[in-house]
Design a protein around this motif. Structure first.
Motif, PDB file in Angstrom:
ATOM      1  N   ALA A  65     -52.990   2.653 -89.708  1.00  0.00           N
ATOM      2  CA  ALA A  65     -52.064   2.863 -90.814  1.00  0.00           C
ATOM      3  C   ALA A  65     -51.624   4.313 -90.950  1.00  0.00           C
ATOM      4  N   TYR A  66     -50.375   4.481 -91.319  1.00  0.00           N
ATOM      5  CA  TYR A  66     -49.840   5.805 -91.654  1.00  0.00           C
ATOM      6  C   TYR A  66     -50.080   6.037 -93.138  1.00  0.00           C
ATOM      7  N   VAL A  67     -50.963   6.975 -93.467  1.00  0.00           N
ATOM      8  CA  VAL A  67     -51.264   7.309 -94.860  1.00  0.00           C
ATOM      9  C   VAL A  67     -51.302   8.822 -95.012  1.00  0.00           C
ATOM     10  N   ARG A  68     -51.287   9.274 -96.246  1.00  0.00           N
ATOM     11  CA  ARG A  68     -51.290  10.716 -96.500  1.00  0.00           C
ATOM     12  C   ARG A  68     -52.692  11.314 -96.501  1.00  0.00           C
ATOM     13  N   HIS A  69     -53.700  10.478 -96.748  1.00  0.00           N
ATOM     14  CA  HIS A  69     -55.084  10.969 -96.829  1.00  0.00           C
ATOM     15  C   HIS A  69     -56.014   9.873 -96.321  1.00  0.00           C
ATOM     16  N   PRO A  70     -57.058  10.208 -95.564  1.00  0.00           N
ATOM     17  CA  PRO A  70     -57.976   9.184 -95.048  1.00  0.00           C
ATOM     18  C   PRO A  70     -58.562   8.279 -96.116  1.00  0.00           C
ATOM     19  N   VAL A  71     -58.861   8.826 -97.288  1.00  0.00           N
ATOM     20  CA  VAL A  71     -59.487   8.041 -98.353  1.00  0.00           C
ATOM     21  C   VAL A  71     -58.536   6.966 -98.880  1.00  0.00           C
ATOM     22  N   SER A  72     -57.233   7.194 -98.759  1.00  0.00           N
ATOM     23  CA  SER A  72     -56.260   6.191 -99.204  1.00  0.00           C
ATOM     24  C   SER A  72     -56.489   4.868 -98.484  1.00  0.00           C
ATOM     25  N   GLN A  73     -56.696   4.921 -97.172  1.00  0.00           N
ATOM     26  CA  GLN A  73     -56.947   3.701 -96.419  1.00  0.00           C
ATOM     27  C   GLN A  73     -58.372   3.198 -96.659  1.00  0.00           C
ATOM     28  N   GLY A  74     -59.295   4.111 -96.967  1.00  0.00           N
ATOM     29  CA  GLY A  74     -60.638   3.691 -97.347  1.00  0.00           C
ATOM     30  C   GLY A  74     -60.605   2.833 -98.597  1.00  0.00           C
ATOM     31  N   ILE A  75     -59.820   3.253 -99.575  1.00  0.00           N
ATOM     32  CA  ILE A  75     -59.662   2.485-100.812  1.00  0.00           C
ATOM     33  C   ILE A  75     -59.025   1.132-100.521  1.00  0.00           C
ATOM     34  N   THR A  76     -58.031   1.132 -99.638  1.00  0.00           N
ATOM     35  CA  THR A  76     -57.347  -0.115 -99.267  1.00  0.00           C
ATOM     36  C   THR A  76     -58.312  -1.104 -98.623  1.00  0.00           C
ATOM     37  N   GLN A  77     -59.171  -0.629 -97.726  1.00  0.00           N
ATOM     38  CA  GLN A  77     -60.128  -1.520 -97.065  1.00  0.00           C
ATOM     39  C   GLN A  77     -61.224  -1.979 -98.023  1.00  0.00           C
ATOM     40  N   SER A  78     -61.533  -1.176 -99.001  1.00  0.00           N
ATOM     41  CA  SER A  78     -62.459  -1.600-100.054  1.00  0.00           C
ATOM     42  C   SER A  78     -61.844  -2.765-100.829  1.00  0.00           C
ATOM     43  N   PHE A  79     -60.553  -2.681-101.072  1.00  0.00           N
ATOM     44  CA  PHE A  79     -59.814  -3.749-101.743  1.00  0.00           C
ATOM     45  C   PHE A  79     -59.817  -5.023-100.898  1.00  0.00           C
ATOM     46  N   SER A  80     -59.779  -4.857 -99.583  1.00  0.00           N
ATOM     47  CA  SER A  80     -59.809  -5.996 -98.670  1.00  0.00           C
ATOM     48  C   SER A  80     -61.095  -6.804 -98.847  1.00  0.00           C
ATOM     49  N   VAL A  81     -62.217  -6.123 -99.013  1.00  0.00           N
ATOM     50  CA  VAL A  81     -63.499  -6.800 -99.255  1.00  0.00           C
ATOM     51  C   VAL A  81     -63.457  -7.550-100.585  1.00  0.00           C
ATOM     52  N   PHE A  82     -62.858  -6.913-101.590  1.00  0.00           N
ATOM     53  CA  PHE A  82     -62.724  -7.541-102.913  1.00  0.00           C
ATOM     54  C   PHE A  82     -61.928  -8.840-102.812  1.00  0.00           C
ATOM     55  N   ILE A  83     -60.809  -8.799-102.092  1.00  0.00           N
ATOM     56  CA  ILE A  83     -59.972  -9.989-101.931  1.00  0.00           C
ATOM     57  C   ILE A  83     -60.736 -11.096-101.207  1.00  0.00           C
ATOM     58  N   ILE A  88     -52.698  16.066-108.821  1.00  0.00           N
ATOM     59  CA  ILE A  88     -51.900  15.558-107.690  1.00  0.00           C
ATOM     60  C   ILE A  88     -52.024  14.033-107.664  1.00  0.00           C
ATOM     61  N   LYS A  89     -50.896  13.339-107.825  1.00  0.00           N
ATOM     62  CA  LYS A  89     -50.936  11.872-107.897  1.00  0.00           C
ATOM     63  C   LYS A  89     -51.175  11.220-106.544  1.00  0.00           C
ATOM     64  N   ARG A  90     -50.678  11.846-105.481  1.00  0.00           N
ATOM     65  CA  ARG A  90     -50.844  11.281-104.135  1.00  0.00           C
ATOM     66  C   ARG A  90     -51.432  12.362-103.232  1.00  0.00           C
ATOM     67  N   PRO A  91     -52.769  12.439-103.172  1.00  0.00           N
ATOM     68  CA  PRO A  91     -53.414  13.487-102.367  1.00  0.00           C
ATOM     69  C   PRO A  91     -52.974  13.459-100.911  1.00  0.00           C
ATOM     70  N   VAL A  92     -52.938  14.653-100.310  1.00  0.00           N
ATOM     71  CA  VAL A  92     -52.528  14.822 -98.911  1.00  0.00           C
ATOM     72  C   VAL A  92     -53.661  15.501 -98.150  1.00  0.00           C
ATOM     73  N   PHE A  93     -53.968  14.988 -96.987  1.00  0.00           N
ATOM     74  CA  PHE A  93     -55.028  15.564 -96.170  1.00  0.00           C
ATOM     75  C   PHE A  93     -54.478  16.727 -95.351  1.00  0.00           C
ATOM     76  N   ASP A  94     -55.197  17.846 -95.395  1.00  0.00           N
ATOM     77  CA  ASP A  94     -54.811  19.037 -94.629  1.00  0.00           C
ATOM     78  C   ASP A  94     -55.908  19.346 -93.614  1.00  0.00           C
ATOM     79  N   PRO A  95     -55.689  19.055 -92.335  1.00  0.00           N
ATOM     80  CA  PRO A  95     -56.717  19.316 -91.310  1.00  0.00           C
ATOM     81  C   PRO A  95     -57.151  20.773 -91.260  1.00  0.00           C
TER      82      PRO A  95
END
Length: 475
Positions: free
Chosen positions: A286-304, A449-456
């Protein structure tokens, strides 16, 4: 063959038999506490992924598309047949422990998906690849390549081969029982449909999942909601039964509370796959702005998967009169099918067959991609990839036409056991890194910041790919 069965059974006993499930539970509890109960703190943000993003790049895999692919993989035969098995063997109390392990597993899913995103790499075509194998290499170093290879081989053996044979077998069996369609016809159709999707790569898989998963999830939830409304006055009693059996206040089956805990935890973990190292392979695309964003999404997947879909099956069974606690009788998908028929009529068996087809087909797409991603870690050969695609089509067909071909997928559980052990070892060693990334995400939210961005650049000690984060601040 007998010698191989002995080896596979020994591996299965050493992993799933007594060690792995407590390990998954304890580690999930540790992750939850150490991360500050991240899955609950970020719960409201999980639903944002369902919104359409006007800024989304159509050439990339979106967070929502990755969610649907992973949900399509987690939601399978286990949500229909597995829940029924858990209730039969562990009583209604097994449902409570299934819910409990899902709430804990949501954090494990968040951690492993965050790491997969953190260490993902940009492919020449612009797509992303990642997952536990690449997290091991880039997070722990080249000295652990052997561990990543063991992981990749087990991923191909368990998901791409074994579980795809099982899915083909499940669909063909349901079609034969309810529609009298010969297994060979189901096998041909399912195999060809699989080929159309897998030869299109991850983008075609994502597009197919974007259609199939909402249809199957909403359709199944709708049926369950109808049955719940029809039996609304009985619902409080069923919930009381679930809780009472979970803590041994009522003995529904032999083994009492112990059987309820064992079956609930086991079936819950098998169903939602949290901590097993499978879903992170999809999360990394997935293309996301921060790694945790997709972590939250996959946590939601378990919930579903568990809190919603598995609960639907549980209520369909427990609100009906087909299931008799402690009695030997119907089990598995037949119990779910007969319970549904008892509520709404004979047409429900055809509805369930269609649901099983969609559930299994989405799982086949997901399982194929896991195998392809594991293969890409070991070789870039397009020939090898095409051989895998043809092999998957053949495995699906074989599983469909040979009802007794258990030797094809008898090694799946022990291979997944090894896979999970490797993944959990890597998660333990990389958890401090994941916690740093979670704290970065949380700090940005706290600063407004409403949509955090990851800065390597803020993590120069980590082996990340700067090209995978185009939204990062420019130096």
């Amino acid at each position: 063959m007998g010698f191989l069965d002995t080896i596979f059974n020994a591996i299965n006993d050493l992993t799933w038999g007594w060690a792995l499930i407590p390990f998954l539970v304890v580690l999930g509890v540790f992750f939850t506490i150490a991360s500050g109960f991240a899955q609950f703190r970020f719960f409201k943000r999980m639903f944002r992924v369902l919104r359409s993003d006007a800024d989304a790049d159509p050439s990339r895999i979106s967070a929502r598309a990755a969610l649907f692919v992973s949900v399509g993989g987690r939601v399978g035969g286990g949500n229909i047949a597995g829940v029924a098995v858990a209730i039969t063997a562990g009583g209604p109390g097994a449902v409570f422990w299934m819910w409990a392990i899902a709430l804990i597993g949501m954090c494990s899913a968040l951690i492993e998906a965050t790491l997969a995103q953190l260490y993902k790499r940009t492919e020449p075509g612009g797509d992303y690849r990642g997952g536990p194998a690449r997290s091991i290499i880039h997070g722990l170093g080249e000295n652990y390549r052997w561990l990543a290879i063991i992981y990749s081989v087990c991923l191909i053996a368990s998901f791409a081969i074994g579980f795809n044979a099982f899915q083909g077998n499940t669909v063909a069996g349901a079609a034969l029982d309810s529609l009298s369609i010969p297994r060979i016809y189901t096998g041909v159709v399912l195999s060809l449909a699989t080929g159309v999707i897998v030869f299109g790569g991850i983008h075609r898989i994502a597009k197919a999942a974007d259609v199939v998963v909402p249809v199957m999830a909403i359709g199944y939830l709708g049926m369950a909601l109808l049955i719940i409304v029809m039996n609304l006055t009985s619902l409080p009693g069923v919930i009381i039964d679930i809780v009472a059996n979970a803590f041994g206040f009522r003995e529904a089956v032999a083994g009492g509370v112990g059987a309820a805990i064992a079956q609930g935890l086991r079936r819950g973990l098998f169903s939602n796959e949290a901590g097993l190292g499978s879903a992170p392979n999809v999360a990394a695309t997935a293309y996301v702005r921060h790694p945790v964003s997709q972590g939250i999404t996959q946590s939601f997947s378990v919930f579903i998967d568990t809190i919603l879909i598995c609960s639907c099956t549980a209520f369909i069974i427990l609100l009906g009169d087909v299931y008799v606690p402690g009695a030997d009788g119907v089990d598995g998908v037949i119990l779910t099918q007969q319970s549904m028929v008892s509520h709404v009529g004979a047409w429900a068996q055809y509805y369930l067959t269609a649901a099983i087809f969609l559930f299994s087909f989405s799982s086949i797409m997901y399982n194929y991609y896991l195998g392809e991603n594991a293969l890409s870690f070991m070789t870039d050969s397009m020939t090898a990839r095409n051989i895998l695609r043809v092999a998957i089509m053949a495995i699906v067909f074989l599983g469909a036409v040979a009802p007794g071909a258990t030797f094809v997928f008898s090694f799946s559980d022990p291979m997944m056991g090894i896979l999970a052990v490797v993944n959990l070892l890597a998660l333990m060693m990389l958890f401090p890194v994941a916690l740093r990334i979670i704290n970065d995400y949380r700090a940005q939210l706290n600063s407004g910041i409403k949509r955090p961005v990851f800065d390597p650049a803020k993590f120069p000690d980590l082996d990340t790919d700067p090209t995978a984060w185009p939204d990062a601040p420019k130096a």
